[in-house]
Scaffold this motif. Sequence first.
Motif, PDB file in Angstrom:
ATOM      1  N   PRO A   1      72.826  69.249  62.223  1.00 52.53           N
ATOM      2  CA  PRO A   1      71.604  69.528  63.275  1.00 52.53           C
ATOM      3  C   PRO A   1      70.834  68.591  64.602  1.00 52.53           C
ATOM      4  N   SER A   2      70.712  69.099  66.182  1.00 53.08           N
ATOM      5  CA  SER A   2      70.213  69.060  66.985  1.00 53.08           C
ATOM      6  C   SER A   2      68.966  68.049  66.675  1.00 53.08           C
ATOM      7  N   THR A   3      68.849  66.897  67.496  1.00 50.74           N
ATOM      8  CA  THR A   3      68.009  65.659  67.682  1.00 50.74           C
ATOM      9  C   THR A   3      66.468  66.040  68.745  1.00 50.74           C
ATOM     10  N   GLY A   4      65.774  66.148  68.629  1.00 53.34           N
ATOM     11  CA  GLY A   4      65.523  66.011  70.045  1.00 53.34           C
ATOM     12  C   GLY A   4      64.027  67.408  69.344  1.00 53.34           C
ATOM     13  N   PHE A   5      63.482  67.807  70.621  1.00 51.59           N
ATOM     14  CA  PHE A   5      62.870  68.771  71.142  1.00 51.59           C
ATOM     15  C   PHE A   5      64.122  70.405  70.521  1.00 51.59           C
ATOM     16  N   LYS A   6      64.989  70.276  70.925  1.00 48.78           N
ATOM     17  CA  LYS A   6      66.153  71.361  70.630  1.00 48.78           C
ATOM     18  C   LYS A   6      66.166  71.086  69.551  1.00 48.78           C
ATOM     19  N   GLY A   7      66.539  70.155  68.565  1.00 54.08           N
ATOM     20  CA  GLY A   7      66.198  70.246  66.945  1.00 54.08           C
ATOM     21  C   GLY A   7      65.205  70.506  66.537  1.00 54.08           C
ATOM     22  N   LEU A   8      63.824  70.472  67.134  1.00 56.49           N
ATOM     23  CA  LEU A   8      62.589  71.209  66.298  1.00 56.49           C
ATOM     24  C   LEU A   8      62.877  73.269  66.499  1.00 56.49           C
ATOM     25  N   LYS A   9      63.162  73.195  67.676  1.00 57.43           N
ATOM     26  CA  LYS A   9      63.596  74.681  68.068  1.00 57.43           C
ATOM     27  C   LYS A   9      64.408  75.433  67.451  1.00 57.43           C
ATOM     28  N   GLU A  10      65.574  74.484  66.877  1.00 57.45           N
ATOM     29  CA  GLU A  10      66.975  75.491  65.801  1.00 57.45           C
ATOM     30  C   GLU A  10      66.315  75.311  64.700  1.00 57.45           C
TER      31      GLU A  10
ATOM     32  N   PHE B   1      56.918  60.843  66.701  1.00 55.87           N
ATOM     33  CA  PHE B   1      58.030  60.241  68.275  1.00 55.87           C
ATOM     34  C   PHE B   1      58.228  58.724  68.088  1.00 55.87           C
ATOM     35  N   PHE B   2      58.420  57.950  67.402  1.00 54.66           N
ATOM     36  CA  PHE B   2      58.872  56.940  67.994  1.00 54.66           C
ATOM     37  C   PHE B   2      60.085  55.936  66.775  1.00 54.66           C
ATOM     38  N   ARG B   3      60.156  56.151  65.817  1.00 51.01           N
ATOM     39  CA  ARG B   3      60.926  55.867  64.427  1.00 51.01           C
ATOM     40  C   ARG B   3      62.673  56.303  65.158  1.00 51.01           C
ATOM     41  N   GLY B   4      63.492  55.903  63.677  1.00 49.94           N
ATOM     42  CA  GLY B   4      64.907  56.103  64.062  1.00 49.94           C
ATOM     43  C   GLY B   4      65.575  56.616  62.553  1.00 49.94           C
ATOM     44  N   SER B   5      64.715  57.216  61.816  1.00 51.38           N
ATOM     45  CA  SER B   5      64.990  57.786  60.583  1.00 51.38           C
ATOM     46  C   SER B   5      65.258  59.003  60.785  1.00 51.38           C
ATOM     47  N   ASN B   6      65.421  60.198  60.284  1.00 49.92           N
ATOM     48  CA  ASN B   6      66.289  61.260  60.470  1.00 49.92           C
ATOM     49  C   ASN B   6      65.165  62.250  59.514  1.00 49.92           C
ATOM     50  N   LEU B   7      65.253  62.000  58.021  1.00 52.56           N
ATOM     51  CA  LEU B   7      64.677  62.293  57.232  1.00 52.56           C
ATOM     52  C   LEU B   7      63.680  61.873  55.928  1.00 52.56           C
ATOM     53  N   ALA B   8      63.519  60.772  56.631  1.00 50.97           N
ATOM     54  CA  ALA B   8      62.591  59.651  56.092  1.00 50.97           C
ATOM     55  C   ALA B   8      60.967  60.398  56.075  1.00 50.97           C
TER      56      ALA B   8
ATOM     57  N   ASN C   1      65.672  70.656  51.803  1.00 53.16           N
ATOM     58  CA  ASN C   1      66.154  71.104  52.538  1.00 53.16           C
ATOM     59  C   ASN C   1      65.414  70.908  53.996  1.00 53.16           C
ATOM     60  N   ALA C   2      65.186  69.569  54.582  1.00 43.90           N
ATOM     61  CA  ALA C   2      64.803  69.697  55.415  1.00 43.90           C
ATOM     62  C   ALA C   2      65.714  69.339  56.594  1.00 43.90           C
ATOM     63  N   LYS C   3      65.892  69.402  57.848  1.00 41.46           N
ATOM     64  CA  LYS C   3      67.327  69.020  59.308  1.00 41.46           C
ATOM     65  C   LYS C   3      66.765  68.098  59.775  1.00 41.46           C
ATOM     66  N   THR C   4      65.880  67.894  60.658  1.00 42.59           N
ATOM     67  CA  THR C   4      65.205  66.524  61.213  1.00 42.59           C
ATOM     68  C   THR C   4      64.330  66.255  60.912  1.00 42.59           C
ATOM     69  N   LYS C   5      63.741  65.124  61.970  1.00 39.52           N
ATOM     70  CA  LYS C   5      62.468  64.492  61.778  1.00 39.52           C
ATOM     71  C   LYS C   5      61.199  65.134  61.364  1.00 39.52           C
ATOM     72  N   TRP C   6      61.696  65.922  62.144  1.00 44.88           N
ATOM     73  CA  TRP C   6      60.272  67.031  62.789  1.00 44.88           C
ATOM     74  C   TRP C   6      59.278  68.010  61.886  1.00 44.88           C
TER      75      TRP C   6
END
Length: 422
Positions: free
Chosen positions: A8-17, A64-71, A333-338
């Motif tokens: 999955p994309s990171t950042g706001f692109k990942g949020l959108k997708e 907005f500041f951490r390094g984890s993807n799915l935690a 089935n979460a994909k990103t930090k969002w």
Amino acid sequence: MNIKNPIPSTGFKGLKENWRSDLTAAISVSLVALPLALGIAVASGVTPMSGLLSAIIAGIVTTFFRGSNLAINGPAAGLIAAILGGLAVLDNNINYVLAAIVVSGAIQILLGLLKMGRFAKLLPSSVLHGILAAIGVIIFAKQIHFALGTKSDAKNIIGILIDAIYKIPEINPFVFIIALLGVLVLIFYKKINTKFIRIIPAPMWVLVLALPIVYGFDFFHAHDITIFGHTYNVSPELLINIPENPLDSIIYPDFSRIGTMPFWLTVMSITTIATVITMASARAVDKLDPYKRTTNLNKDLVGVGLSTMVSGALGGLPIVNVIVRSTVNVNSNAKTKWSNLYHGLFLLLFVVFLAPILKSIPLAALAAILVHTGFKLASPKVFKNTYDQGVEQLLFLSSTLIITLFTDLLYGIIGGILVTLI
């Protein structure tokens, strides 16, 4: 990685997708986080709203500041003993402890900026398990009387546990039935395959099934109920205390004890435990990540440190990576930090719109969740698995456990490491 299953994309692109899958996962996570946040706060000797406030901040700020993807971030049972210890040495004044939490968060930010995250891996695993087992015993002891409807005046953990046995004849059945039902739900939930049941997480079922008892026996008004010739009291004191205006629960730190040894012992205890839990949980979640992404541990320290500072400044608890909620996030089935952000927003909505229902939650239901959690941390299986790794590992674990129970968490860690080195 298979092109049909790209990372999955990171950042706001990942949020959108990936917003649909992350939002869906966050619903499940928030339903688990709600009772756990309430229970952890009550067990820590602070108001229930402090737990919810911490979880909300953990979702909205940390993301907005951490390094984890799915935690998933939030308050953790592992910090209960550190907060109780802080209250004990700081005149039972929560404002002093909040100041220690803020300073602890600042230290974590500094550790992250100095790229010290890798050193958390140096803590011997047997010492870590010993600390977690001690925390489990402390949680169990502190919550068992809430589950039984009894009280203990003992000054130490061993005395509280012994009192639980002596107080059996004084059990309040209207409290005990709530706790017993909750523990049974937590034990047998995974064995139930009914889709309707599995939609709602087990901790949430504990709260849902407690409500008919609360309303049926009218816990909202103090009165006595006689059964089999014995009289028992039910009252609002058996329910959690949520203010009419959630903003009234915000309290602020007092830094006037910053020049004292008890203050810095509290800071170091919170910092050490929070850092170890965060790093260990991040590594565990990385193993669960279907995309095999790796957490930036230093960035994670900065993220949880910043949110811990915000949380402590507003009356909340320390923030860490939490493995149970993170596992639910991955399995949903979460994909990103969002998804972490969404879970914080859902909790905020719960506070705003479900406050009247939250006031109906009995302390015994939260105690059931925590008694079960405490037992799992210090179960015979933990000792057996450690023994299987070598009798010396069991010695390290047991030494850490005993030192912690008779002193505090910080001395337990130091003592466990010394025993291991010797």
